[in-house]
Design a protein around this motif. Structure first.
Motif, PDB file in Angstrom:
ATOM      1  N   ASP A  91       0.829  -1.199   0.000  1.00 14.12           N
ATOM      2  CA  ASP A  91       0.000   0.000   0.000  1.00 14.12           C
ATOM      3  C   ASP A  91       0.870   1.259   0.000  1.00 14.12           C
ATOM      4  OD1 ASP A  91      -2.296  -1.546   0.022  1.00 14.12           O
ATOM      5  OD2 ASP A  91      -2.416  -1.577   2.220  1.00 14.12           O
ATOM      6  N   VAL A  92       2.019   1.184   0.676  1.00 13.66           N
ATOM      7  CA  VAL A  92       2.949   2.314   0.669  1.00 13.66           C
ATOM      8  C   VAL A  92       3.459   2.561  -0.749  1.00 13.66           C
ATOM      9  CG1 VAL A  92       5.168   3.169   1.513  1.00 13.66           C
ATOM     10  CG2 VAL A  92       3.653   1.912   3.047  1.00 13.66           C
ATOM     11  N   ILE A  93       3.798   1.490  -1.439  1.00 12.84           N
ATOM     12  CA  ILE A  93       4.301   1.619  -2.809  1.00 12.84           C
ATOM     13  C   ILE A  93       3.252   2.260  -3.717  1.00 12.84           C
ATOM     14  CG2 ILE A  93       5.017   0.331  -4.856  1.00 12.84           C
ATOM     15  CD1 ILE A  93       6.339  -1.685  -2.892  1.00 12.84           C
ATOM     16  N   GLU A  94       2.010   1.835  -3.585  1.00 16.56           N
ATOM     17  CA  GLU A  94       0.938   2.421  -4.398  1.00 16.56           C
ATOM     18  C   GLU A  94       0.782   3.902  -4.082  1.00 16.56           C
ATOM     19  OE1 GLU A  94      -2.758   0.388  -4.180  1.00 16.56           O
ATOM     20  OE2 GLU A  94      -1.913  -1.572  -4.738  1.00 16.56           O
ATOM     21  N   ALA A  95       0.802   4.247  -2.806  1.00 18.35           N
ATOM     22  CA  ALA A  95       0.645   5.649  -2.413  1.00 18.35           C
ATOM     23  C   ALA A  95       1.834   6.481  -2.886  1.00 18.35           C
ATOM     24  CB  ALA A  95       0.498   5.747  -0.890  1.00 18.35           C
ATOM     25  N   TYR A  96       3.011   5.901  -2.814  1.00 22.29           N
ATOM     26  CA  TYR A  96       4.206   6.624  -3.260  1.00 22.29           C
ATOM     27  C   TYR A  96       4.124   6.923  -4.751  1.00 22.29           C
ATOM     28  CZ  TYR A  96       8.868   7.381  -5.061  1.00 22.29           C
ATOM     29  OH  TYR A  96       9.930   7.897  -5.747  1.00 22.29           O
ATOM     30  N   PHE A  97       3.747   5.948  -5.547  1.00 20.96           N
ATOM     31  CA  PHE A  97       3.702   6.185  -6.993  1.00 20.96           C
ATOM     32  C   PHE A  97       2.562   7.124  -7.389  1.00 20.96           C
ATOM     33  CE2 PHE A  97       6.721   2.676  -7.286  1.00 20.96           C
ATOM     34  CZ  PHE A  97       7.585   3.189  -8.254  1.00 20.96           C
ATOM     35  N   ARG A  98       1.509   7.175  -6.607  1.00 21.01           N
ATOM     36  CA  ARG A  98       0.484   8.203  -6.848  1.00 21.01           C
ATOM     37  C   ARG A  98       1.076   9.586  -6.602  1.00 21.01           C
ATOM     38  NH1 ARG A  98      -3.009   4.528  -4.162  1.00 21.01           N
ATOM     39  NH2 ARG A  98      -2.834   5.722  -2.222  1.00 21.01           N
ATOM     40  N   GLU A  99       1.835   9.707  -5.516  1.00 13.53           N
ATOM     41  CA  GLU A  99       2.500  10.977  -5.214  1.00 13.53           C
ATOM     42  C   GLU A  99       3.502  11.327  -6.319  1.00 13.53           C
ATOM     43  OE1 GLU A  99       2.866  14.359  -3.339  1.00 13.53           O
ATOM     44  OE2 GLU A  99       1.784  12.782  -2.250  1.00 13.53           O
ATOM     45  N   ARG A 100       4.195  10.336  -6.814  1.00 16.80           N
ATOM     46  CA  ARG A 100       5.174  10.571  -7.871  1.00 16.80           C
ATOM     47  C   ARG A 100       4.509  11.080  -9.145  1.00 16.80           C
ATOM     48  NH1 ARG A 100      10.241   9.546  -9.729  1.00 16.80           N
ATOM     49  NH2 ARG A 100      10.427   8.776 -11.863  1.00 16.80           N
ATOM     50  N   GLU A 101       3.385  10.500  -9.506  1.00 22.59           N
ATOM     51  CA  GLU A 101       2.677  10.944 -10.707  1.00 22.59           C
ATOM     52  C   GLU A 101       2.226  12.394 -10.566  1.00 22.59           C
ATOM     53  OE1 GLU A 101       2.339   9.490 -13.716  1.00 22.59           O
ATOM     54  OE2 GLU A 101       3.794   8.100 -12.824  1.00 22.59           O
ATOM     55  N   GLN A 102       1.769  12.756  -9.385  1.00 21.25           N
ATOM     56  CA  GLN A 102       1.369  14.146  -9.152  1.00 21.25           C
ATOM     57  C   GLN A 102       2.571  15.080  -9.297  1.00 21.25           C
ATOM     58  OE1 GLN A 102      -0.610  14.435  -5.345  1.00 21.25           O
ATOM     59  NE2 GLN A 102      -2.050  12.793  -5.835  1.00 21.25           N
ATOM     60  N   TYR A 103       3.704  14.659  -8.769  1.00 18.40           N
ATOM     61  CA  TYR A 103       4.904  15.486  -8.854  1.00 18.40           C
ATOM     62  C   TYR A 103       5.362  15.637 -10.307  1.00 18.40           C
ATOM     63  CZ  TYR A 103       9.715  17.065  -8.337  1.00 18.40           C
ATOM     64  OH  TYR A 103      10.879  17.785  -8.457  1.00 18.40           O
ATOM     65  N   LEU A 104       5.345  14.536 -11.055  1.00 19.14           N
ATOM     66  CA  LEU A 104       5.818  14.577 -12.431  1.00 19.14           C
ATOM     67  C   LEU A 104       4.921  15.429 -13.327  1.00 19.14           C
ATOM     68  CD1 LEU A 104       7.018  10.902 -13.013  1.00 19.14           C
ATOM     69  CD2 LEU A 104       8.384  12.933 -12.492  1.00 19.14           C
ATOM     70  N   ALA A 105       3.656  15.581 -12.935  1.00 16.61           N
ATOM     71  CA  ALA A 105       2.771  16.471 -13.689  1.00 16.61           C
ATOM     72  C   ALA A 105       3.235  17.924 -13.564  1.00 16.61           C
ATOM     73  CB  ALA A 105       1.333  16.326 -13.195  1.00 16.61           C
ATOM     74  N   GLU A 106       3.901  18.225 -12.442  1.00 13.83           N
ATOM     75  CA  GLU A 106       4.415  19.580 -12.211  1.00 13.83           C
ATOM     76  C   GLU A 106       5.869  19.719 -12.691  1.00 13.83           C
ATOM     77  OE1 GLU A 106       4.159  19.936  -8.002  1.00 13.83           O
ATOM     78  OE2 GLU A 106       2.072  19.279  -7.933  1.00 13.83           O
ATOM     79  N   GLU A 107       6.663  18.678 -12.477  1.00 18.39           N
ATOM     80  CA  GLU A 107       8.095  18.692 -12.792  1.00 18.39           C
ATOM     81  C   GLU A 107       8.440  17.441 -13.604  1.00 18.39           C
ATOM     82  OE1 GLU A 107      10.213  21.047 -12.134  1.00 18.39           O
ATOM     83  OE2 GLU A 107       8.989  22.296 -10.808  1.00 18.39           O
ATOM     84  N   PRO A 108       8.268  17.492 -14.909  1.00 22.04           N
ATOM     85  CA  PRO A 108       8.482  16.286 -15.736  1.00 22.04           C
ATOM     86  C   PRO A 108       9.936  15.812 -15.729  1.00 22.04           C
ATOM     87  CG  PRO A 108       7.271  17.984 -16.940  1.00 22.04           C
ATOM     88  CD  PRO A 108       7.799  18.630 -15.705  1.00 22.04           C
ATOM     89  N   VAL A 109      10.112  14.556 -16.059  1.00 15.68           N
ATOM     90  CA  VAL A 109      11.453  13.999 -16.228  1.00 15.68           C
ATOM     91  C   VAL A 109      12.115  14.673 -17.430  1.00 15.68           C
ATOM     92  CG1 VAL A 109      12.762  11.912 -16.817  1.00 15.68           C
ATOM     93  CG2 VAL A 109      10.815  11.773 -15.244  1.00 15.68           C
ATOM     94  N   ARG A 110      13.385  15.044 -17.267  1.00 16.27           N
ATOM     95  CA  ARG A 110      14.119  15.695 -18.356  1.00 16.27           C
ATOM     96  C   ARG A 110      15.578  15.268 -18.299  1.00 16.27           C
ATOM     97  NH1 ARG A 110      17.192  19.607 -16.109  1.00 16.27           N
ATOM     98  NH2 ARG A 110      16.548  20.390 -14.048  1.00 16.27           N
ATOM     99  N   LEU A 111      16.239  15.385 -19.431  1.00 16.77           N
ATOM    100  CA  LEU A 111      17.665  15.117 -19.498  1.00 16.77           C
ATOM    101  C   LEU A 111      18.411  16.254 -18.812  1.00 16.77           C
ATOM    102  CD1 LEU A 111      19.362  12.879 -21.000  1.00 16.77           C
ATOM    103  CD2 LEU A 111      19.811  14.635 -22.723  1.00 16.77           C
ATOM    104  N   LEU A 112      19.373  15.911 -17.966  1.00 17.17           N
ATOM    105  CA  LEU A 112      20.145  16.944 -17.281  1.00 17.17           C
ATOM    106  C   LEU A 112      21.097  17.654 -18.248  1.00 17.17           C
ATOM    107  CD1 LEU A 112      21.204  15.510 -13.796  1.00 17.17           C
ATOM    108  CD2 LEU A 112      19.569  17.313 -14.291  1.00 17.17           C
ATOM    109  N   ASP A 113      21.363  18.905 -17.951  1.00 21.85           N
ATOM    110  CA  ASP A 113      22.325  19.664 -18.751  1.00 21.85           C
ATOM    111  C   ASP A 113      23.675  18.937 -18.766  1.00 21.85           C
ATOM    112  OD1 ASP A 113      20.405  21.596 -19.118  1.00 21.85           O
ATOM    113  OD2 ASP A 113      21.193  22.940 -17.567  1.00 21.85           O
TER     114      ASP A 113
END
Length: 229
Positions: free
Chosen positions: A66-88
């Motif tokens: 259940d922790v894993i499910e909750a964590y990945f829900r939080e991650r999806e919310q975060y990625l909607a604000e700060e998408p994955v990108r290649l570092l400089d």
């Protein structure tokens, strides 16, 4: 360029080639649930197998699943604000690593689809298998060196943003360059110092030919880490 001792350079995906999307999510996840974010918590969670990390983050009576499910829900919310990108500097870094003549591989805790999605354009920079998912055997220093590539650990350089990987590299005699996150709530830079990491960089541009040759020389002479004690 040509290295005289190192035969493999293993590069962590999240936090080295891609932006750090783990420290902010874990911090937010812990604080939202009323927890305290500490260096001890980072040490217990970062670069750990998913189920083990979930056990650390679980509240009393909460199932790790259940922790894993909750964590990945939080991650999806975060990625909607700060998408994955290649570092400089990531593309230029891979070109420099390729020029060493050593094999190059990417690794991380997420499934291969994460690598394929975000680094497909750089597939030619890596040797087979291209990417190693380490979730079941994190941090994976011995497994990547010996099981995947058939090398001694002292023949491998790891580039990572987590001190626990540095500790594993030291225990196995592998070389290490640290690229700790700039996230203000993180503790990895300090933990790397505690682990005795010789080379900690603030940008990928710092991993240049001079540094790679220095690390290679240290590995050849058995000086990758400070003397014990």
């Amino acid at each position: 360029m040509g290295l005289r001792h190192l035969r493999l350079i293993a590069v962590n995906i999240d936090g080295v080639l891609l932006n750090d999307t783990f420290s902010p999510v874990i911090h937010r996840f812990v604080v939202k649930r009323g927890g305290t974010y500490t260096a001890e918590l980072e040490r217990a969670v970062f670069s750990q197998p998913r189920m083990r990390a979930a056990t650390v983050l679980a509240e009393p009576g909460e199932r790790p699943e259940d922790v894993i499910e909750a964590y990945f829900r939080e991650r999806e919310q975060y990625l909607a604000e700060e998408p994955v990108r290649l570092l400089d500097g990531a593309g230029a870094l891979l070109a420099r690593l390729r020029a060493t003549g050593a094999s190059v591989v990417c690794y991380g805790g997420l499934a291969r689809a994460h690598f394929d999605r975000h680094l497909a354009a750089y597939g030619d920079c890596f040797d087979e298998p291209g990417y190693v998912c380490t979730d079941s055997f994190r941090p994976g220093v011995r497994e990547i060196a010996e099981d995947v590539f058939g090398l001694r650990c002292d023949q491998v350089l790891f580039l990572d943003d987590v001190a626990r990987v540095a500790e594993a590299a030291r225990s196995r005699g592998a070389s290490f360059i640290g690229h700790p996150t700039a996230y203000p709530h993180g503790f990895q830079r300090a933990l790397m110092r505690e682990a005795g990491v010789r080379h900690v960089v603030g940008s990928l541009d710092e991993v240049d030919e001079r540094l790679l040759r220095l690390v290679d020389s240290e590995a050849a002479e058995g000086r990758s880490w400070p003397p014990a004690g």
